[in-house]
Design a protein around this motif. Structure first.
Motif, PDB file in Angstrom:
ATOM      1  N   ASP A 100      32.221  25.845  34.869  1.00 17.40           N
ATOM      2  CA  ASP A 100      31.606  26.143  36.233  1.00 17.40           C
ATOM      3  C   ASP A 100      32.639  26.233  37.415  1.00 17.40           C
ATOM      4  OD1 ASP A 100      29.053  25.520  35.249  1.00 17.40           O
ATOM      5  OD2 ASP A 100      29.001  23.454  35.738  1.00 17.40           O
ATOM      6  N   VAL A 101      34.036  25.933  37.092  1.00 18.46           N
ATOM      7  CA  VAL A 101      34.811  25.968  37.974  1.00 18.46           C
ATOM      8  C   VAL A 101      35.167  27.636  38.209  1.00 18.46           C
ATOM      9  CG1 VAL A 101      37.193  25.959  38.907  1.00 18.46           C
ATOM     10  CG2 VAL A 101      36.012  23.950  38.036  1.00 18.46           C
ATOM     11  N   VAL A 102      35.441  28.385  37.044  1.00 17.38           N
ATOM     12  CA  VAL A 102      35.577  29.883  36.844  1.00 17.38           C
ATOM     13  C   VAL A 102      34.049  30.400  37.532  1.00 17.38           C
ATOM     14  CG1 VAL A 102      35.806  31.749  35.264  1.00 17.38           C
ATOM     15  CG2 VAL A 102      36.996  29.516  34.944  1.00 17.38           C
ATOM     16  N   ALA A 103      33.011  29.798  37.027  1.00 17.58           N
ATOM     17  CA  ALA A 103      31.822  30.529  37.728  1.00 17.58           C
ATOM     18  C   ALA A 103      31.782  30.462  39.157  1.00 17.58           C
ATOM     19  CB  ALA A 103      30.684  30.036  36.954  1.00 17.58           C
ATOM     20  N   MET A 104      32.142  29.467  39.850  1.00 18.68           N
ATOM     21  CA  MET A 104      32.349  29.446  41.444  1.00 18.68           C
ATOM     22  C   MET A 104      33.297  30.206  41.833  1.00 18.68           C
ATOM     23  SD  MET A 104      32.567  25.912  43.635  1.00 18.68           S
ATOM     24  CE  MET A 104      31.241  24.964  42.934  1.00 18.68           C
ATOM     25  N   ILE A 105      34.284  30.280  41.405  1.00 11.86           N
ATOM     26  CA  ILE A 105      35.304  31.351  41.619  1.00 11.86           C
ATOM     27  C   ILE A 105      35.003  32.752  41.861  1.00 11.86           C
ATOM     28  CG2 ILE A 105      37.646  32.375  41.133  1.00 11.86           C
ATOM     29  CD1 ILE A 105      38.512  29.680  40.373  1.00 11.86           C
ATOM     30  N   THR A 115      34.924  36.150  30.024  1.00  9.46           N
ATOM     31  CA  THR A 115      33.875  37.577  30.355  1.00  9.46           C
ATOM     32  C   THR A 115      33.198  36.746  31.368  1.00  9.46           C
ATOM     33  OG1 THR A 115      34.256  38.379  28.037  1.00  9.46           O
ATOM     34  CG2 THR A 115      32.382  38.861  29.265  1.00  9.46           C
ATOM     35  N   VAL A 116      32.738  37.546  32.640  1.00 11.28           N
ATOM     36  CA  VAL A 116      31.825  37.148  33.596  1.00 11.28           C
ATOM     37  C   VAL A 116      30.608  38.054  33.560  1.00 11.28           C
ATOM     38  CG1 VAL A 116      31.620  36.479  36.112  1.00 11.28           C
ATOM     39  CG2 VAL A 116      33.940  36.173  34.775  1.00 11.28           C
TER      40      VAL A 116
END
Length: 125
Positions: free
Chosen positions: A26-31, A76-77
Motif C-alpha cells: 500500500d505504501v508503494v501504491a500510494m507513492i 510492477t505497477v
C-alpha cells in the motif's frame, strides 16, 4: 524465534544484528498514485465502482486505481487514470511512467520494472 513477514510487504534488509525493514504494498501504491497525479494532464486515479461509491460516502483511499506486485525486490505497477481532455495521451502516459518509476526507485530502493497504464476516462472541463 521465527520472524513472521507480511505477504503484502517487501523486505529490504534482513540482517540478524540490525533487524528487518518492510515496505507494505500500500505504501508503494500510494507513492505511485501521488506521483501519477502530479503529472499535468492526469485528472485523478480511477477505481472500480466499489471504490467510487465508498469515496462518495467519505471513505477515500489514495491507492484506488493502483495495483502493485512486488517479487524479489522488483515492482510492477498497474495504474488506472482519468485524464483531462486536450492532452496528448501517449506523451502524458510516458511522463507518468517516468515519474512513477523514479519516485518508487528513489523512495524505496526497489527496482520498478513495469508501469502499466489504463486510461479509464477523460474529464471534460
Amino acid at each position: 524465534m521465527e520472524k513472521e513477514i507480511d505477504k503484502s510487504a517487501v523486505v529490504l534488509k534482513d540482517e540478524e544484528n540490525v533487524g528487518v525493514v518492510q515496505i507494505a504494498d500500500d505504501v508503494v501504491a500510494m507513492i505511485a498514485s501521488l506521483a501519477a497525479t502530479e503529472v499535468e494532464g492526469v485528472s485523478a486515479m480511477a477505481g472500480n465502482i466499489t471504490n467510487e461509491l465508498m469515496s462518495k460516502v467519505g471513505m477515500k483511499k489514495l491507492t484506488k486505481g493502483v495495483r502493485v506486485v512486488a517479487v524479489d525486490g522488483c515492482v510492477t505497477v498497474d495504474l488506472a487514470v482519468t485524464m483531462e481532455y486536450g492532452y496528448n495521451i501517449p506523451a502524458t502516459c510516458q511522463k507518468v511512467q517516468t515519474k512513477v518509476k523514479t519516485a518508487i526507485e528513489n523512495m524505496t530502493g526497489l527496482t520498478c520494472t513495469d508501469v502499466n497504464i489504463r486510461i479509464a476516462g477523460i474529464k471534460v472541463k
